[in-house]
Structures are given as C-alpha cells and as structure tokens.
Write an enzyme that holds these catalytic residues in place. Structure first.
Site, PDB file in Angstrom:
ATOM      1  N   GLN A 139      17.768  68.146  41.684  1.00 56.71           N
ATOM      2  CA  GLN A 139      16.420  68.694  41.804  1.00 56.71           C
ATOM      3  C   GLN A 139      16.231  69.548  43.042  1.00 56.71           C
ATOM      4  O   GLN A 139      15.278  70.328  43.121  1.00 56.71           O
ATOM      5  CB  GLN A 139      15.400  67.557  41.826  1.00 56.71           C
ATOM      6  CG  GLN A 139      15.438  66.723  43.096  1.00 56.71           C
ATOM      7  CD  GLN A 139      14.565  65.493  43.019  1.00 56.71           C
ATOM      8  OE1 GLN A 139      14.809  64.607  42.212  1.00 56.71           O
ATOM      9  NE2 GLN A 139      13.544  65.435  43.856  1.00 56.71           N
TER      10      GLN A 139
ATOM     11  N   CYS B  97      11.499  65.328  40.421  1.00 54.66           N
ATOM     12  CA  CYS B  97      12.285  64.284  39.751  1.00 54.66           C
ATOM     13  C   CYS B  97      11.716  63.957  38.381  1.00 54.66           C
ATOM     14  O   CYS B  97      12.451  63.664  37.445  1.00 54.66           O
ATOM     15  CB  CYS B  97      12.341  63.034  40.604  1.00 54.66           C
ATOM     16  SG  CYS B  97      10.724  62.326  40.942  1.00 54.66           S
TER      17      CYS B  97
ATOM     18  N   HIS C 107       9.318  57.662  42.723  1.00 53.81           N
ATOM     19  CA  HIS C 107      10.485  58.430  42.279  1.00 53.81           C
ATOM     20  C   HIS C 107      10.741  58.133  40.805  1.00 53.81           C
ATOM     21  O   HIS C 107      10.719  56.971  40.393  1.00 53.81           O
ATOM     22  CB  HIS C 107      11.706  58.050  43.118  1.00 53.81           C
ATOM     23  CG  HIS C 107      12.917  58.888  42.855  1.00 53.81           C
ATOM     24  ND1 HIS C 107      12.890  60.259  42.892  1.00 53.81           N
ATOM     25  CD2 HIS C 107      14.197  58.547  42.552  1.00 53.81           C
ATOM     26  CE1 HIS C 107      14.113  60.723  42.632  1.00 53.81           C
ATOM     27  NE2 HIS C 107      14.914  59.705  42.417  1.00 53.81           N
TER      28      HIS C 107
END
Length: 335
Positions: free
Chosen positions: A135, A141, A281
């Site tokens: 990324q 993400c 995340h």
C-alpha cells in the site's frame, strides 16, 4: 449499532517520543555497521544530518527487537522497511485521520453449527489468493483487504485470478463513507463495488498510493459484487466457518507497538483492545490452524512480500485478539 472506529492502515511501532528518547543513544561500531548493511539492503540514502537521526531511530528499534526476542514470546520481531522510522513519522504517513462508523456493517451472516476442518489455507487449495501487494505511505489498507477478498471470491467461483484496482477504491468510493488514504472499511467498499456496478483491473487503473480524481470507466469493469456477507460483531466462530467453507475474510484489528516489526510466529498482545472503536488496520484472513496448542489465523497483509512471513502473519485465534472479530466481511461475487 457499532461504535465509531478510528482506523489507521500502517501500524504503530511505539518508540516513546523517538526524537528525544533515541537522540542520546551511545551507538557501537557494530550497530553502525549493521545499520549501513540495512541501508544497502533497503536502498536507503541520507544526508549527513539525517543519517545520524536515522541511525539513532534504527538502533532504538533494533534494541527493542533484540530485547523482545530474548524473552518468552510466541512470535519474533525483526528488522524491516520501517526500522528507521519513528512513531511520529509512521503516524503522519500511515495512520488514518478519518473515524469510520461501523454501523453500516450490521451482521447478516447466519452460521451453522459446525464442526469445521481443524485447519484451512486457501493458498494451498489452488490459485485462490492473489500475490501480496504494498500500500505504500497511504492509509489504503482497506482497499487491499477489499480487492484481496474479491480476487479470491472470483477465483474460487470461476478459476480465474484477477488483479483489481485499489486506486479506484481510493479515488471513487467516498459516497460509501470511505476516505481514500485517510481510511475506509472493506464492508463499505464491497457495497460501493456492488452499487457502482463493478471495479476495474489494476492494469487499466494502476495504483498511485495517493488520493486522486475518480477515473472509473464502466465498460472496463472486470469484477462485480452480488452481495456482501457481514459477520456479526465479535462472532469469531462465524469467521472460522466463512473461511473454512466459503472465502477469505476481510477484517480489521488494532495494531499496537510490537506489531510493525513482526517477523514470524503467532502474534498476540496484551496492550491492544478488543473493542470495535480501537481497530486500526484492515487485512485478509486466508486460513487458520493450530500450533503447540495455540489456534491462529493466517493473514495476508499489504506491506509488501518482504514484511513478516513473505507478507503474511499469524495472529492468535479464538480470543478476539486486538478486536479482530469486530468488523469482518466478505463479498459474494456476481459471475
């Protein structure tokens, strides 16, 4: 109703206040030599002033890694591409600034009663998991978790592996409460693809790693979503069933200070939270298993194949570790 999630997409290696905490370290000649070797490996070049700062940060990180690895833990840490970075830099480059509301991700997945296979790895079932991507310094993400899940879904349904356009999601999915490099949720990205009538391929909409104007061309869409399976919050057993029977599953969890330098083993943490308002995340569960009595998830990350275990990591399963069961979903492809 789910709580508001403040997501980031890069991880956080807590160095305390690195600028002051690491600036007075006495560095040995061996540590300097190791840093120069790391610089060559990662193709790093600095001005003289920056070199001294990076050396201090690197040595601080390396000492923490060695101290951790000398202890009794189920996972090991190691040097990687983030090892010369301070927490403040990581926060600036990778952490999401926009809070994400998971209320749109109400559970609609009805699980059975099992039993399920003791282990599963979609990578070993055939060409059903796309290569690990990177990324870069963009909080995207969620887009890689999204495309990874849909790439697998299409491959499982048709036998054809695609490479889908994360940049389209970065640029175009704002109407579904996503915010490009500032954050988003896979469940909302699946809905965007569903109602947008498709997502283009990486070859026709290449990844830039920064926010840009939407350039979606409907006639070039190559993958489509029929429906979205949203797993009930904190139902980790339903995640097991979904991965075992249907598809890799997108999920979010909270990255804390000891995750960024993960190298191998089964990750667990006592410093992270299990609540949906702390996850930061998004990744992709491609399988699960058990080792030495510890159940784990096999997870695909989006920090490149040099990070972790060839771009993957293991995380303890069955304890909602770091809130990983708070926001799980997968797409049902239209093929």
């Amino acid at each position: 109703m789910w709580a508001v999630l403040s997501l980031l997409c890069a991880g956080a290696w807590l160095l305390g206040p690195p600028a002051c905490g690491a600036s007075n370290l006495a560095v040995s000649s061996f540590e300097k030599l190791h840093f120069k070797s790391w610089m060559v490996q990662h193709q790093k070049k600095y001005s003289l002033e920056e070199y001294h700062h990076r050396l201090q940060v690197f040595v601080s990180n390396w000492r923490k890694i060695n101290a951790h690895n000398a202890g009794n833990h189920t996972f090991k840490l190691g040097l990687n591409q983030f090892s010369d970075m301070s927490f403040d830099e990581i926060r600036h480059k990778y952490l999401w600034s926009e809070p994400q509301n998971c209320s749109a991700t109400k559970g609609n997945y009805l699980r059975g009663t099992g039993p399920y296979p003791p282990s599963m790895d979609w990578r070993k079932k055939g060409n059903f998991v796309s290569p690990v991507k990177n990324q870069g310094s963009c909080g995207s993400c969620w887009t890689f978790s999204t495309t990874g899940a849909l790439e697998s879904a299409v491959a499982i349904a048709t036998g054809k592996m695609l490479s889908l356009a994360e940049q389209q999601l970065v640029d175009c999915a704002q109407n579904f409460n996503n915010h490009g490099c500032q954050g988003g949720l896979p469940s909302q990205a699946f809905e965007y693809i569903r109602y947008n009538k498709g997502i283009m391929g990486e070859d026709t909409y290449p990844y830039k790693g920064q926010d840009d104007h939407c350039k979606f061309q409907p006639d070039k869409a190559i993958a489509f979503v029929k429906d979205v399976a949203n797993i009930t919050m904190n139902d980790e057993e339903a995640m097991v069933e979904a991965v075992a029977l249907y598809n890799p599953v997108s999920f979010a969890f909270e990255v804390t200070n000891d995750f960024l330098m993960y190298r191998k083993g089964i990750y667990s943490s006592t410093s992270c939270h299990k609540t949906p308002d702390k996850v930061n995340h998004a990744v992709l569960a491609v399988g699960y298993g058990e080792e030495n009595g510890i159940p784990y998830w096999i997870v695909k990350n989006s920090w490149g194949p040099q990070w972790g275990m060839n771009g993957y990591f293991l995380i303890e399963r069955g304890k909602n570790m770091c809130g990983l069961a708070a926001c799980a979903s997968y797409p049902i492809p239209l093929v």
